[in-house]
Enzyme design. Structure first.
Site, PDB file in Angstrom:
ATOM      1  N   TYR A   1       0.775  -1.239   0.000  1.00  0.00           N
ATOM      2  CA  TYR A   1       0.000   0.000   0.000  1.00  0.00           C
ATOM      3  C   TYR A   1       0.806   1.289   0.000  1.00  0.00           C
ATOM      4  O   TYR A   1       0.241   2.354  -0.268  1.00  0.00           O
ATOM      5  CB  TYR A   1      -0.976   0.009   1.180  1.00  0.00           C
ATOM      6  CG  TYR A   1      -2.153  -0.876   0.926  1.00  0.00           C
ATOM      7  CD1 TYR A   1      -3.266  -0.413   0.235  1.00  0.00           C
ATOM      8  CD2 TYR A   1      -2.145  -2.208   1.321  1.00  0.00           C
ATOM      9  CE1 TYR A   1      -4.334  -1.240  -0.041  1.00  0.00           C
ATOM     10  CE2 TYR A   1      -3.214  -3.048   1.054  1.00  0.00           C
ATOM     11  CZ  TYR A   1      -4.306  -2.554   0.375  1.00  0.00           C
ATOM     12  OH  TYR A   1      -5.361  -3.379   0.096  1.00  0.00           O
TER      13      TYR A   1
ATOM     14  N   GLY B   1       2.900   4.037  -1.504  1.00  0.00           N
ATOM     15  CA  GLY B   1       3.083   4.460  -2.880  1.00  0.00           C
ATOM     16  C   GLY B   1       1.715   4.572  -3.523  1.00  0.00           C
ATOM     17  O   GLY B   1       0.693   4.616  -2.843  1.00  0.00           O
TER      18      GLY B   1
ATOM     19  N   GLY C   1      -1.654   3.600  -5.211  1.00  0.00           N
ATOM     20  CA  GLY C   1      -2.537   2.442  -5.265  1.00  0.00           C
ATOM     21  C   GLY C   1      -2.316   1.483  -4.123  1.00  0.00           C
ATOM     22  O   GLY C   1      -1.737   1.824  -3.102  1.00  0.00           O
TER      23      GLY C   1
ATOM     24  N   HIS D   1      -3.914   5.204   5.708  1.00  0.00           N
ATOM     25  CA  HIS D   1      -3.832   6.538   5.101  1.00  0.00           C
ATOM     26  C   HIS D   1      -4.617   6.580   3.791  1.00  0.00           C
ATOM     27  O   HIS D   1      -5.350   7.541   3.532  1.00  0.00           O
ATOM     28  CB  HIS D   1      -2.365   6.913   4.866  1.00  0.00           C
ATOM     29  CG  HIS D   1      -2.176   8.305   4.378  1.00  0.00           C
ATOM     30  ND1 HIS D   1      -1.831   8.588   3.079  1.00  0.00           N
ATOM     31  CD2 HIS D   1      -2.286   9.504   5.014  1.00  0.00           C
ATOM     32  CE1 HIS D   1      -1.728   9.904   2.939  1.00  0.00           C
ATOM     33  NE2 HIS D   1      -1.999  10.477   4.101  1.00  0.00           N
ATOM     34  N   ASP D   2      -4.481   5.540   2.966  1.00  0.00           N
ATOM     35  CA  ASP D   2      -5.248   5.472   1.716  1.00  0.00           C
ATOM     36  C   ASP D   2      -6.743   5.537   1.996  1.00  0.00           C
ATOM     37  O   ASP D   2      -7.484   6.262   1.322  1.00  0.00           O
ATOM     38  CB  ASP D   2      -4.940   4.178   0.949  1.00  0.00           C
ATOM     39  CG  ASP D   2      -3.570   4.172   0.295  1.00  0.00           C
ATOM     40  OD1 ASP D   2      -2.866   5.201   0.354  1.00  0.00           O
ATOM     41  OD2 ASP D   2      -3.196   3.122  -0.264  1.00  0.00           O
TER      42      ASP D   2
ATOM     43  N   ASP E   1      -2.889  12.882   7.464  1.00  0.00           N
ATOM     44  CA  ASP E   1      -1.446  12.917   7.238  1.00  0.00           C
ATOM     45  C   ASP E   1      -0.672  12.837   8.549  1.00  0.00           C
ATOM     46  O   ASP E   1       0.347  12.144   8.634  1.00  0.00           O
ATOM     47  CB  ASP E   1      -1.060  14.176   6.466  1.00  0.00           C
ATOM     48  CG  ASP E   1      -1.494  14.140   5.007  1.00  0.00           C
ATOM     49  OD1 ASP E   1      -1.999  13.095   4.548  1.00  0.00           O
ATOM     50  OD2 ASP E   1      -1.325  15.164   4.318  1.00  0.00           O
TER      51      ASP E   1
END
Length: 137
Positions: free
Chosen positions: A45, A47, A49, A65-66, A111
């Protein structure tokens, strides 16, 4: 001189980085000892995508985070890639500045949480550039 002009023309085609991404990079630097580049292509995960099951605690930080950014998309007018926010850094402490802007607050919290998570998670060099087809099921 011609080489400089050609070089500058080539550089003009490089898209600018989203400001929010730059802020996230700075938060990562504030919270921890590794540079943001250490997290590019880490696990399933970290990076661009992601798929499958996170391979370790650090990869789970990226997964979370995604998903946080996906939730931000549900806030009207909130674009995680371009929305900026205010925060302070007193290494290693990050404080999001209070704001009435729900999107900015949400993204700063996403973040901040990820940067702190990255700093506390073990880093396994064996999880860099792993094969998604083999490891991210």
């Amino acid at each position: 001189l011609v080489a400089v002009c050609v070089s500058l023309l080539g550089a003009a085609n490089i898209p600018p980085q989203p400001l929010n991404l730059q802020q996230f990079k700075n938060m990562i630097q504030c919270a921890g000892t590794r540079t943001w580049t250490a997290y590019i292509n880490y696990g399933c995960y970290c990076g661009k995508g992601g798929s499958g099951t996170p391979v370790d605690k650090l990869d789970r930080c990226c997964y979370t985070h995604d998903h946080c950014y996906n939730q931000a998309d549900s806030i009207p007018g909130c674009n995680p890639n371009i929305k900026t926010y205010s925060y302070t850094c007193t290494q290693p402490n990050i404080t999001c500045t209070r704001t009435a802007d729900a999107c900015a607050k949400f993204l700063c919290d996403c973040d901040r949480t990820a940067a702190i998570c990255f700093a506390s998670a073990p880093y396994n060099i064996n999880n860099i550039m792993i094969s998604a087809s083999n490891s991210c099921q």
